[in-house]
Write an enzyme that holds these catalytic residues in place. Structure first.
Site, PDB file in Angstrom:
ATOM      1  N   VAL A  23       0.811  -0.803  -0.213  1.00 56.29           N
ATOM      2  CA  VAL A  23       0.136   0.131   0.122  1.00 56.29           C
ATOM      3  C   VAL A  23       1.438   0.948   0.465  1.00 56.29           C
ATOM      4  O   VAL A  23       1.859   1.754   0.823  1.00 56.29           O
ATOM      5  CB  VAL A  23      -0.735   0.165   0.781  1.00 56.29           C
ATOM      6  N   CYS A  77      -4.823  -8.730   2.328  1.00 53.18           N
ATOM      7  CA  CYS A  77      -3.930  -7.167   2.838  1.00 53.18           C
ATOM      8  C   CYS A  77      -4.481  -7.944   4.133  1.00 53.18           C
ATOM      9  O   CYS A  77      -6.605  -7.321   4.513  1.00 53.18           O
ATOM     10  CB  CYS A  77      -4.278  -6.444   2.691  1.00 53.18           C
ATOM     11  N   LYS A 115      -2.864 -13.630  -4.790  1.00 56.14           N
ATOM     12  CA  LYS A 115      -2.508 -13.705  -3.535  1.00 56.14           C
ATOM     13  C   LYS A 115      -3.142 -13.425  -2.734  1.00 56.14           C
ATOM     14  O   LYS A 115      -3.677 -12.533  -2.336  1.00 56.14           O
ATOM     15  CB  LYS A 115      -1.473 -12.195  -3.634  1.00 56.14           C
ATOM     16  N   HIS A 174       1.425 -16.278   1.033  1.00 56.85           N
ATOM     17  CA  HIS A 174       2.142 -15.527   2.990  1.00 56.85           C
ATOM     18  C   HIS A 174       2.221 -16.580   3.440  1.00 56.85           C
ATOM     19  O   HIS A 174       0.850 -16.802   3.764  1.00 56.85           O
ATOM     20  CB  HIS A 174       1.612 -13.742   2.682  1.00 56.85           C
ATOM     21  N   ASN A 207       5.646 -16.433  -0.406  1.00 61.84           N
ATOM     22  CA  ASN A 207       5.919 -15.196   0.781  1.00 61.84           C
ATOM     23  C   ASN A 207       6.087 -14.935   2.013  1.00 61.84           C
ATOM     24  O   ASN A 207       6.250 -15.721   2.436  1.00 61.84           O
ATOM     25  CB  ASN A 207       4.828 -13.540  -0.079  1.00 61.84           C
ATOM     26  N   GLY A 208       7.454 -14.397   2.736  1.00 61.39           N
ATOM     27  CA  GLY A 208       7.835 -14.631   3.562  1.00 61.39           C
ATOM     28  C   GLY A 208       9.064 -14.848   4.193  1.00 61.39           C
ATOM     29  O   GLY A 208       9.487 -15.519   4.000  1.00 61.39           O
ATOM     30  N   ALA A 228       8.164  -8.101   0.548  1.00 58.84           N
ATOM     31  CA  ALA A 228       7.467  -6.819   0.449  1.00 58.84           C
ATOM     32  C   ALA A 228       8.798  -5.608   2.016  1.00 58.84           C
ATOM     33  O   ALA A 228       9.078  -4.760   1.013  1.00 58.84           O
ATOM     34  CB  ALA A 228       6.306  -6.916   1.852  1.00 58.84           C
ATOM     35  N   GLU A 229       8.269  -6.196   3.290  1.00 59.92           N
ATOM     36  CA  GLU A 229       9.037  -5.496   3.821  1.00 59.92           C
ATOM     37  C   GLU A 229      10.432  -5.747   3.894  1.00 59.92           C
ATOM     38  O   GLU A 229      11.354  -3.887   3.777  1.00 59.92           O
ATOM     39  CB  GLU A 229       9.156  -5.888   5.118  1.00 59.92           C
TER      40      GLU A 229
END
Length: 514
Positions: free
Chosen positions: A82, A167, A206, A257, A299-300, A323-324
């Site tokens: 986002v 999300c 996702k 994820h 993801n993760g 992501a992060e």
């Protein structure tokens, strides 16, 4: 003359850079071509030849395996975030090795109905074949008609459209989209099916995994939320049924994820690779039965560049999304180097200096102005993450970032970057800098990788703290406690110490909970 290189272009020093006015360059009827030509003149580079969108190479809409091939088999993927995976950030991430990027999550109804929202978040540069491919555009939605209307605006400017079903933020709960559609099994096939039947490009999705109701499930720090260290934290069968439904509805690529929707913020915990491996293997069997190949992205748990290959190897998937970790260190995707690359070069790519990365990022933002409103609006959030360990030491710079508006002129951000550059330059005047500017690798941990000690003037992963303790440390303690309790139960049930010890040792050395 000193220069900065990024994304195939060379940015000269500040005196030469001042001769190039990005705002004037965008007054042309063909702004992107004008900018590229200007760069080429300034740097003696040839303007890149126009490339065709990947999906345009196919005579029909490709399935997942065909799309994966058309996108050149991407393995390192920038996640949809986002207000964070906007155009400038995607360009920067590609420079550091990303091979596929997703846009930020876009609100389908607003994108369909509000022209300003649409233009602010998706300009003429987004999805450009020379600058921003391959690209997947992600929408959140709970209405098939709005979703299709929104997707129609971008289908000629991307390789696929993704439905956000992952999300976990509060805004998604209020709007009833993202991971809060996990309970709407009748609606999801309608959303995906509408896109699958009516778009020129494929649809992807996702998702997150379901939590377990098992009495043996662990809890996260201070909350009744799975920490991810144990397989019993997750309902793998329900998640398999869910994933199967998403694919049957028409999703051509599935990203999973390895966390539940409650695993976020201070309760993020550790993603579970075991359930991702299970999903990939079980779904792959079903695809083989119909002579198709499953394309699955994980993801993760990506902290360092080497974690990407660990994830690919363990899960067996085709791509790994970050992501992060990408937000705090774009060098996360720099995991492959030509033979003969020096250790110093590898360090500069994997853990770039904050002064250099801030300069590169700011120059990219300048290059896509005034078209890309989203890129300019995201600058403050990105600076705080890129410079996080640095501003913990140099708090005056943190204050400058906090009080500078994203709506103001870019000259304000130029001033901040110059202060960062001057500060790091002074650090490197230290005669002992070669000894201080080293990456120290720790011992192998229970999750399969190793933590690293990185100088604060370099990009690095961020670890949350709860009650003054790192979340990863809290999870480690809980995992060891669970193992000890498990061994104790075995002994009380009359099982031999030797067998219990083997079980304990096997679980302690597993890679899957990294």
């Amino acid at each position: 003359m000193t220069s900065t290189i990024f994304f195939g272009f060379i940015f000269p020093d500040s005196s030469t850079r001042a001769k190039f006015n990005p705002v004037k360059s965008f007054s042309s009827k063909k702004p992107l071509q004008n900018v590229l030509s200007t760069f080429a003149k300034m740097t003696n580079l040839k303007t890149p030849t126009a490339g065709s969108p990947a999906v345009a190479e196919a005579s029909k809409k490709p399935n997942g395996a065909e799309l994966y091939e058309l996108m050149k088999r991407p393995t390192k993927i920038v996640a949809p975030m986002v207000d964070q995976s906007e155009l400038a950030w995607r360009i920067l991430s590609r420079k550091y090795g990303a091979t596929l990027c997703y846009t930020p999550m876009l609100h389908a109804r607003l994108f369909a109905q509000d022209k300003k929202y649409r233009l602010d978040n998706f300009c003429s540069f987004d999805g450009d074949a020379k600058l921003d491919r391959p690209l997947v555009v992600q929408f959140c939605a709970n209405d098939p008609e709005y979703l299709l209307e929104a997707a129609k605006h971008v289908e000629d400017h991307c390789d696929a459209v993704d439905l956000n079903l992952g999300c976990p933020q509060g805004i998604a709960r209020k709007g009833k989209y993202g991971a809060y559609l996990m309970d709407e099994w009748e609606l999801i096939p309608k959303l995906i099916g509408t896109l699958h039947e009516n778009l020129k490009v494929p649809v992807t999705a996702k998702i997150r995994v379901y939590p377990s109701n098992s009495k043996n499930a662990s809890t996260g720090p201070g909350q009744k939320v799975a920490n991810g260290a144990n397989d019993e934290d997750f309902d793998k069968e329900k998640t398999l049924q869910y994933a199967r439904m998403v694919l049957k509805a028409g999703a051509q690529i599935l990203t999973v994820h390895g966390r539940t929707r409650d695993m976020k913020g201070q309760m993020t915990g550790v993603a579970n690779w075991n359930i991702l491996k299970y999903l990939y293997e079980e779904l792959s069997k079903e695809f083989e039965d119909i002579d198709k190949k499953l394309i699955f992205f994980s993801n993760g748990n990506i902290l360092y560049p080497e974690d990407i290959q660990r994830s690919l190897d363990y899960i067996g998937c085709q791509g790994v999304m970050s992501a992060e970790a990408n937000l705090y260190n774009p060098g996360i995707f720099s995991n492959v180097f030509p033979e003969g690359t020096s250790e110093e070069e590898i360090k500069e790519r994997q853990f770039p200096r904050v002064d250099k990365i801030a300069r590169e990022y700011l120059e990219i933002i300048k290059s896509v102005q005034p078209e890309s409103v989203a890129s300019k609006h995201a600058i403050k959030a990105h600076f705080f993450k890129l410079l996080r360990p640095f501003v913990d030491v140099h708090k005056d710079i943190r204050q400058k970032i906090a009080t500078t508006s994203v709506k103001g002129p870019l000259e304000d951000w130029e001033a901040i970057v110059r202060v960062v550059e001057e500060t790091v330059s002074k650090i490197f005047e230290d005669p002992e800098i070669q000894d201080k500017d080293k990456i120290i690798i720790g011992p192998k941990e229970w999750w399969g990788g190793s933590y690293k000690t990185i100088p604060y003037w370099r990009c690095q992963p961020y670890f949350r703290k709860v009650d003054g303790k790192l979340v990863v440390e809290d999870i480690k303690e809980k995992k060891l406690t669970n193992l000890e309790n498990g061994l104790k139960r075995k002994q009380e049930d009359g099982e031999g110490n030797e067998e219990g010890s083997k079980d304990c040792k096997k679980q302690q050395t597993t890679k899957t909970t990294a």
